[in-house]
Design an enzyme around this catalytic site. Sequence first.
Site, PDB file in Angstrom:
ATOM      1  N   CYS A   1      18.503   1.930  37.431  1.00  8.15           N
ATOM      2  CA  CYS A   1      19.598   1.666  36.488  1.00  8.15           C
ATOM      3  C   CYS A   1      20.939   1.884  37.178  1.00  8.15           C
ATOM      4  CB  CYS A   1      19.417   2.547  35.252  1.00  8.15           C
ATOM      5  SG  CYS A   1      20.591   2.222  33.912  1.00  8.15           S
ATOM      6  N   LEU A   2      21.805   2.700  36.619  1.00  3.92           N
ATOM      7  CA  LEU A   2      23.108   2.972  37.220  1.00  3.92           C
ATOM      8  C   LEU A   2      22.964   3.615  38.592  1.00  3.92           C
ATOM      9  CD1 LEU A   2      26.152   3.107  37.094  1.00  3.92           C
ATOM     10  CD2 LEU A   2      25.991   5.053  35.561  1.00  3.92           C
TER      11      LEU A   2
END
Length: 610
Positions: free
Chosen positions: A342-343
Amino acid sequence: MTGKSLVTKEDTELPAVIQSQESAQLLTRPSGQEREPEHPLADAFDRTVHAAVARSTAGLSPMALTNAWMDWAVHLAFSPGKQAELVNKAARKTARLATHAAKCALSEGDHKPCIEPLPQDKRFSDEAWHKWPYNLMYQSFLLNQQWWHNATTGVRGVTRQHENVLEFASRQLLDIFSPSNFLWTNPEVIEKTWQEKGMNLVHGFQNYLEDLIDMTDGKMNKPSKYKVGQDVAVTPGNVVFRNRLIELIQYKPATDKVRPEPILIAPAWIMKYYILDLSPHNSLVKYLTEQGYTVFMVSWKNPDENDRNLGMDDYRQLGIMAALDAISAILPERKVHAVGYCLGGTLLSIAAAAMARDGDDRIGSMTLLAAQTDFTEAGELTLFINESELTFLEDMMWEKGYLDTNQMAGAFQILRSNDLVWSRMVHDYLIGERQELNDLMSWNMDATRMPYRMHSEYLRELFLNNDFAAGRYRVGEKPVVLSDIRVPIFAVGTQWDHVAPWHSVYKVHQLSDTEVTFLLTSGGHNAGIVSEIGHPGRFYQISTRSADDQYEDPDSWIQNTPLREGSWWPAWVAWLDERSGEPVPPPSMGATGVVLPLIDKAPGQYVLQD
């Protein structure tokens, strides 16, 4: 304030390169993108007002919504053709519903509905909804919802984002009045109430009072039977490095020999790391160690008001780079299989691009799990990304110094309100039954905060301006680009991802000039990644494109790539095996002497922070 005051005792025992990196970053970092106000007092007053308003709007900017509505309303007012079309559609939908009602009244038996719910809409799937009068209720609701979709889309002159915002907002408002949400219009609830003589409503009211007390006390979540370090996050290991932002966990080997290249996993700090180390049966970390890999995990600190000025580059240097330095102290001269989720994958891409630019070749391969590098098609989250909304959000964070857990959870609940809000309320308060939590649901309730500066930079530079994909994102004094990376990339998208849509993840093909293996798996942003062997109903598609191959668009790719049954984990490990050396004796836990001592047992302290 000096750099020394910001590090722990363990930091002072590290090699000088790690110490100097942390202190220099905190002392010499540029001021970032935020402007200095000409009149600080007036600016502070405006921010305070916006923060107060935000508490009653769940963080949504009323100015942004008003702009979208005005754009739509004015253009619709000057579109008589569109107005006539909407009148015609309303008349035809009314006639369809009336005809269907007449058929149901005049003859017995099942009649084909005049409108079917969308495939993902499960609210009216029960057989009871196909009986009079409930069939007319839900079909009337769906026809009304369809008409409003027609009304808010296709108006010439309305900007694309304003159209998307209006369509989304109208859908959210209409969902409030769905017949499935009310006692007297939901046949499933009525049947349950009749069977239990109303006790389901009593239990539901008790559930409501419990939730109300939790919200009043500032507690979003109930105690879970899944305790971190006891039931989840139990793979054996040690914290071998700690600074003000991360703990680095080294997991104990599970095999007599291991691959020489270690794996470094950087999860997003929007989540607790143990989504990748849940229960023993579905722990990706445990699986990797059993396949003969030395695994390191970044565990992020849960930031508070003292961390308000930590920015994206702090997360790069104190997170990715500090972890790589620590691994290099334990395993000198070893390439690292770097993994970002993800991030964390976005940050890893930025860090890897900067390393490639600067000649740092410690990364041997890069795996991106549901991670975006281009944000032009970043899904419904982009509905909330414009100058008005970001300014409003910044002012809300400015007051506390962080985006708190309630606001973060609320944003994701809005995106999936039918699944995460209304269906839960019906089940808990009308049916009167609590859904039993599994380990993934329990993890999902263990929310984290986001520092003011970092979140502002992330949303502005990546989501709003798309600087990384455009070659404008700067690390140090120069920009970085993904095309500088020459190591092989393994990118995973998930089929029903509402956070990082797989079409967006697929854009790594357009930005990179290296070998890319792309894998699309069933499931959503979290459940698709936690896809252990033996999980029923799992499937995936995978293919590899060399640096010289022609680009294939995602829709063609999904049509041309064969479907495979089962978990995607073995396919990824096979890919890692092909890019790893022959097994060798496992390394020591931590580094010898006092360079990297064993600070704590896994899961460490940071993951336990509320």
